[in-house]
Design an enzyme around this catalytic site. Structure first.
Site, mmCIF file in Angstrom:
data_model
loop_
_atom_site.group_PDB
_atom_site.id
_atom_site.type_symbol
_atom_site.label_atom_id
_atom_site.label_comp_id
_atom_site.label_asym_id
_atom_site.label_seq_id
_atom_site.Cartn_x
_atom_site.Cartn_y
_atom_site.Cartn_z
ATOM 1 N N HIS A 256 -3.921 -2.906 1.598
ATOM 2 C CA HIS A 256 -5.037 -3.044 2.540
ATOM 3 C C HIS A 256 -6.367 -3.160 1.797
ATOM 4 O O HIS A 256 -7.169 -4.071 2.060
ATOM 5 C CB HIS A 256 -5.051 -1.819 3.461
ATOM 6 C CG HIS A 256 -6.059 -1.877 4.561
ATOM 7 N ND1 HIS A 256 -5.727 -2.056 5.879
ATOM 8 C CD2 HIS A 256 -7.416 -1.743 4.538
ATOM 9 C CE1 HIS A 256 -6.823 -2.045 6.622
ATOM 10 N NE2 HIS A 256 -7.854 -1.839 5.831
ATOM 11 N N GLU A 257 -6.581 -2.273 0.837
ATOM 12 C CA GLU A 257 -7.860 -2.263 0.135
ATOM 13 C C GLU A 257 -8.007 -3.441 -0.816
ATOM 14 O O GLU A 257 -9.110 -3.950 -1.020
ATOM 15 C CB GLU A 257 -8.046 -0.940 -0.610
ATOM 16 C CG GLU A 257 -8.037 0.296 0.279
ATOM 17 C CD GLU A 257 -8.967 0.199 1.473
ATOM 18 O OE1 GLU A 257 -9.985 -0.509 1.384
ATOM 19 O OE2 GLU A 257 -8.671 0.821 2.505
ATOM 20 N N HIS B 297 -9.423 -6.361 0.988
ATOM 21 C CA HIS B 297 -10.882 -6.266 1.060
ATOM 22 C C HIS B 297 -11.519 -6.642 -0.284
ATOM 23 O O HIS B 297 -12.546 -7.339 -0.319
ATOM 24 C CB HIS B 297 -11.307 -4.857 1.445
ATOM 25 C CG HIS B 297 -10.906 -4.472 2.824
ATOM 26 N ND1 HIS B 297 -11.168 -5.243 3.927
ATOM 27 C CD2 HIS B 297 -10.255 -3.380 3.300
ATOM 28 C CE1 HIS B 297 -10.700 -4.657 5.009
ATOM 29 N NE2 HIS B 297 -10.137 -3.523 4.651
#
Length: 246
Positions: free
Chosen positions: A125-126, A129
């Site tokens: 997820h990170e 980003h």
């Protein structure tokens, strides 16, 4: 600190009121002061930190989602270094991790990451980003649409809306279920890092949903499970070799 919650561990203000755990992604909650640990928890800190480091290493070496993202980051001129770009720390609330845009660092909340599968999802997820931060001029702090777009992409491509995860949440059987899950998870992640109403967060997601949901980079497809992610990684490597030979 900028980053975005993984709907697996929330952040400040509104986020702390959520019952579901999030992985932070935008305006990540304030990081705790380093070295300011209570002595009574010193030994347990080292244990949780060591577990976090080992889980991170395993994720970086074996997870197909993460391996593809690391290759894509390197290809985009933003090579990731484990010691420089990841930090295992204790975090406030239930947040599981976050991307700190001010330092280009991914924070992993060692006190909230429960197991290896959770670590895999947080890092994936990170890294989405971080990839968005690398390839585009993302205004994490003042442009809610930018945040919403990256949250939609993270929810769509990280595996967080996989059938297995949704069954564990007792969410299944809905028409266009994947799209519904992505909308909900993106909205929750925004609420975990922004002190705004749910209506404002949902409107931001709706505004960008079509274009951002259909942006599959660097996967080229929605990786619904690890097998899809492996295929996507193979295709990315082949695409990279093709362009390097032109």
């Amino acid at each position: 600190m900028a980053g975005a919650p993984d709907v697996s561990g929330p952040g400040p203000a509104a986020g702390e009121q959520l019952q579901q755990q999030h992985v932070s992604c935008q305006v990540f909650p304030k990081r705790l002061a380093q070295g300011n640990l209570q002595q009574g928890f010193l030994s347990s800190f080292f244990t949780s930190n060591q577990k976090c480091q080992l889980r991170l290493l395993r994720t970086l070496e074996t997870n197909p989602y993460v391996k593809l993202l690391l290759d894509a980051m390197k290809h985009s001129g933003c090579a990731v270094n484990k010691d420089r770009h990841f930090s295992c720390e204790d975090c406030n609330g239930n947040v599981s991790g976050g991307f700190d845009a001010s330092t280009s660092q991914i924070v992993l909340c060692q006190n909230n990451i429960r197991n290896q599968a959770h670590m895999n999802r947080v890092v994936t997820h990170e890294l989405i980003h971080a990839f968005d931060h690398c390839r585009a001029h993302v205004d994490w702090f003042t442009n809610l649409r930018h945040l919403a777009c990256s949250e939609v992409r993270a929810a769509n491509l990280s595996g967080d809306c996989s059938l297995v995860n949704e069954i564990f949440r007792f969410h299944f059987g809905l028409k266009q279920h994947h799209q519904t899950c992505v909308r909900d998870r993106a909205t929750l992640s925004i609420l975990a890092v922004r002190n705004i109403s749910k209506e404002v967060a949902k409107n931001a997601v709706d505004d960008v949903f079509e274009s951002c949901f259909n942006d599959y980079e660097p996967f080229g497809r929605i990786p619904h499970n690890k097998t899809y992610a492996r295929y996507a990684h193979r295709d990315f490597q082949n695409r990279d070799r093709y362009y390097s030979n032109i």
